[in-house]
Design a protein around this motif. Structure first.
Motif, PDB file in Angstrom:
ATOM      1  N   TYR A  96       9.184  -8.074   7.943  1.00  0.00           N
ATOM      2  CA  TYR A  96       9.792  -7.999   9.284  1.00  0.00           C
ATOM      3  C   TYR A  96       9.581  -6.614   9.890  1.00  0.00           C
ATOM      4  O   TYR A  96       9.178  -6.484  11.057  1.00  0.00           O
ATOM      5  CB  TYR A  96      11.293  -8.306   9.188  1.00  0.00           C
ATOM      6  N   THR A 100       7.371  -5.977  13.363  1.00  0.00           N
ATOM      7  CA  THR A 100       7.997  -5.430  14.575  1.00  0.00           C
ATOM      8  C   THR A 100       7.420  -4.063  14.921  1.00  0.00           C
ATOM      9  O   THR A 100       7.287  -3.726  16.103  1.00  0.00           O
ATOM     10  CB  THR A 100       9.525  -5.334  14.415  1.00  0.00           C
ATOM     11  N   ARG A 125       7.854 -11.775  21.342  1.00  0.00           N
ATOM     12  CA  ARG A 125       7.813 -12.143  19.915  1.00  0.00           C
ATOM     13  C   ARG A 125       8.754 -11.258  19.112  1.00  0.00           C
ATOM     14  O   ARG A 125       9.457 -11.740  18.205  1.00  0.00           O
ATOM     15  CB  ARG A 125       6.380 -12.011  19.394  1.00  0.00           C
ATOM     16  N   GLU A 128      12.288 -12.441  19.632  1.00  0.00           N
ATOM     17  CA  GLU A 128      12.552 -13.660  18.852  1.00  0.00           C
ATOM     18  C   GLU A 128      12.800 -13.326  17.379  1.00  0.00           C
ATOM     19  O   GLU A 128      13.721 -13.866  16.741  1.00  0.00           O
ATOM     20  CB  GLU A 128      11.375 -14.624  18.982  1.00  0.00           C
ATOM     21  N   LEU A 129      11.968 -12.443  16.820  1.00  0.00           N
ATOM     22  CA  LEU A 129      12.137 -12.046  15.421  1.00  0.00           C
ATOM     23  C   LEU A 129      13.463 -11.320  15.210  1.00  0.00           C
ATOM     24  O   LEU A 129      14.145 -11.528  14.204  1.00  0.00           O
ATOM     25  CB  LEU A 129      10.973 -11.147  14.988  1.00  0.00           C
ATOM     26  N   SER A 130      13.831 -10.467  16.162  1.00  0.00           N
ATOM     27  CA  SER A 130      15.097  -9.730  16.065  1.00  0.00           C
ATOM     28  C   SER A 130      16.278 -10.681  16.058  1.00  0.00           C
ATOM     29  O   SER A 130      17.239 -10.503  15.291  1.00  0.00           O
ATOM     30  CB  SER A 130      15.225  -8.740  17.229  1.00  0.00           C
ATOM     31  N   SER A 132      16.240 -13.956  15.249  1.00  0.00           N
ATOM     32  CA  SER A 132      16.246 -14.803  14.047  1.00  0.00           C
ATOM     33  C   SER A 132      16.654 -14.016  12.803  1.00  0.00           C
ATOM     34  O   SER A 132      17.168 -14.586  11.843  1.00  0.00           O
ATOM     35  CB  SER A 132      14.863 -15.435  13.832  1.00  0.00           C
ATOM     36  N   SER A 133      16.440 -12.703  12.835  1.00  0.00           N
ATOM     37  CA  SER A 133      16.825 -11.853  11.700  1.00  0.00           C
ATOM     38  C   SER A 133      18.207 -11.237  11.877  1.00  0.00           C
ATOM     39  O   SER A 133      18.655 -10.456  11.033  1.00  0.00           O
ATOM     40  CB  SER A 133      15.794 -10.724  11.526  1.00  0.00           C
TER      41      SER A 133
END
Length: 470
Positions: A96, A100, A125, A128-130, A132-133
């Motif tokens: 991750y 990022t 993107r 979205e990753l932030s 979901s994490s």
């Protein structure tokens, strides 16, 4: 390292099946010598895929470090190519943090090469990753970054939306510094929407939080932005007052970067007041600081601004010297808009010096770059200058052709500006919820109302102004 040694390392990378040898060779090779084509072939060969997690992690660290070296050297084209390939061929093996970090550097690289719109998908993107994490700090950071991108491409409604998300997230995190940054950014958006009351309200919220922090650099930055607000409404005396307050704070803190920003903006304000001696003094002091900091982008900006002052004073030979130095740096750091702007300035100077062949070469270079990046204001200026050029060399047919092109583009730009002003007025009303359910408010009424209150103040295209980012 000699060229032959570099070639030997490349041969090892291409031929060996031993991952350790590949990694050791990559670490030794000069990042500038490792061509993107070779790197792409190396990655796509899938030799780097190993069942050994530790070797794979070591390789990823090595490759990312090469990309970061390019970023530190402001070689943003290489950064984009390098990190894009890593994402393409190695995405499933990235942590991750690595993903990022790469997305952040890709976004910044496009932003620094004046292709801000291309940053959007990378930031989306990352957001979205932030989410979901469940990483709220990263979410706040990346939504703020996306807000800045929308600000740069003039989508102020979206910019305000994402800066408010960043602000709410920072408040939940009880991160007063990030909250202060968000209020400052929200103020920037309102200023562009000509809602100066809301802009000042948010700047003051930002200032209130920043004054509680031990780092007073951010206090000076927001005071600088309040100066920007007064500059935009032609209140130059008030603008100077705030710029000088910011300068005093930066001097007290020995904040060299902040001093260079304040001096730059003081110089530009004196330009508009036609006090060229004070303008030159401020720009020269700003330049000295930027040279000390090795701030290449800032140096090129100050050189350009000093060239402007000399040009206003009709000291064309001296202005040309500063413009030429500015252009050289802009080429080195791949500042496409800056290249177009300064090339136009140089072309104009050669027109004044009656060196028409040289003038045409710079104007043509400026026009090609302006066409490439879609800088319509600069296209218009070039067309007008080319019309003047053909008139000076007695080619009246082309002078008329380019004048007609200039007039046509000028009319189109004015139409677009009118549309943008109307859209900004609509956005103001949507944002403030001034359109009530049972009341029909016609668009022309909005135009009439706001034309009495505010006027969009366009920046002069040949100046480099600093602010509006923290």
């Amino acid at each position: 390292m000699l060229m032959n040694d570099q070639n030997k390392l490349i041969q090892i990378i291409q031929s060996t099946e031993n991952m350790k040898e590949q990694i050791d060779s990559i670490k030794l090779i000069d990042p500038d010598f490792l061509s993107s084509g070779l790197f792409r072939d190396f990655l796509s060969s899938r030799k780097i895929v190993s069942n050994c997690p530790e070797s794979r992690r070591e390789l990823i660290r090595t490759l990312i470090n090469i990309g970061l070296i390019h970023f530190a050297k402001n070689k943003f084209t290489q950064v984009i190519d390098f990190f894009s390939n890593i994402l393409t061929f190695y995405s499933s093996h990235l942590s991750y943090k690595n993903v990022t970090n790469i997305l952040d550097k890709l976004s910044l690289s496009y932003e620094y090469t004046n292709e801000s719109k291309k940053s959007e998908p990378f930031l989306q993107r990352a957001i979205e990753l932030s989410r979901s994490s469940n990483n709220a700090e990263d979410l706040s950071y990346f939504t703020s970054c996306l807000g800045n991108i929308y600000f740069k491409v003039h989508n102020y409604k979206k910019s305000l939306e994402f800066h408010k998300i960043a602000c709410r997230t920072s408040i939940k995190l009880q991160n007063e510094r990030s909250t202060a940054v968000s209020y400052n950014n929200i103020g920037n958006v309102y200023m562009r929407l000509n809602n100066y009351e809301k802009a000042l309200e948010n700047y003051l919220k930002s200032l209130d939080l920043k004054q509680k922090q031990p780092n007073k650099k951010d206090v000076a930055f927001t005071i600088n932005n309040i100066g920007n607000l007064y500059y935009r409404i032609n209140k130059y005396a008030q603008a100077l007052k705030f710029y000088k307050q910011a300068l005093q704070l930066n001097e007290e803190m020995n904040n060299e970067k902040g001093k260079s920003i304040s001096l730059n903006n003081i110089g530009i304000t004196y330009d508009d007041l036609k006090d060229y001696d004070k303008a030159m003094e401020s720009h020269s002091e700003s330049l000295k600081i930027k040279q000390k900091l090795n701030d290449q982008s800032g140096i090129s900006a100050s050189l350009n601004n000093i060239g402007n002052v000399l040009r206003y004073q009709k000291k064309y030979e001296e202005a040309l010297d500063y413009y030429t130095k500015s252009l050289q740096i802009k080429n080195e750091i791949q500042d496409q808009l800056g290249i177009a702007l300064t090339s136009n300035n140089i072309g104009h100077i050669y027109m004044k010096l009656k060196q028409f062949d040289v003038a045409f070469s710079y104007l043509d270079q400026s026009m090609q770059m302006a066409d490439k990046i879609g800088a319509k204001e600069l296209q218009k200026i070039n067309l007008g200058t080319l019309s003047e050029y053909y008139d000076k060399v007695h080619d009246y047919k082309n002078a008329l052709i380019y004048y007609k092109k200039y007039s046509k583009l000028n009319e189109k730009i004015n139409d677009e500006k009118t549309g943008k002003r109307i859209l900004q007025m609509q956005q103001n009303f949507e944002i403030e919820q001034e359109v009530r359910e049972n009341k029909t408010l016609h668009l022309q009424d909005i135009v009439d109302k706001y034309s009495l209150i505010s006027k969009e103040l366009e920046r002069r295209i040949d100046k480099t102004f600093i602010g509006e980012s923290k």
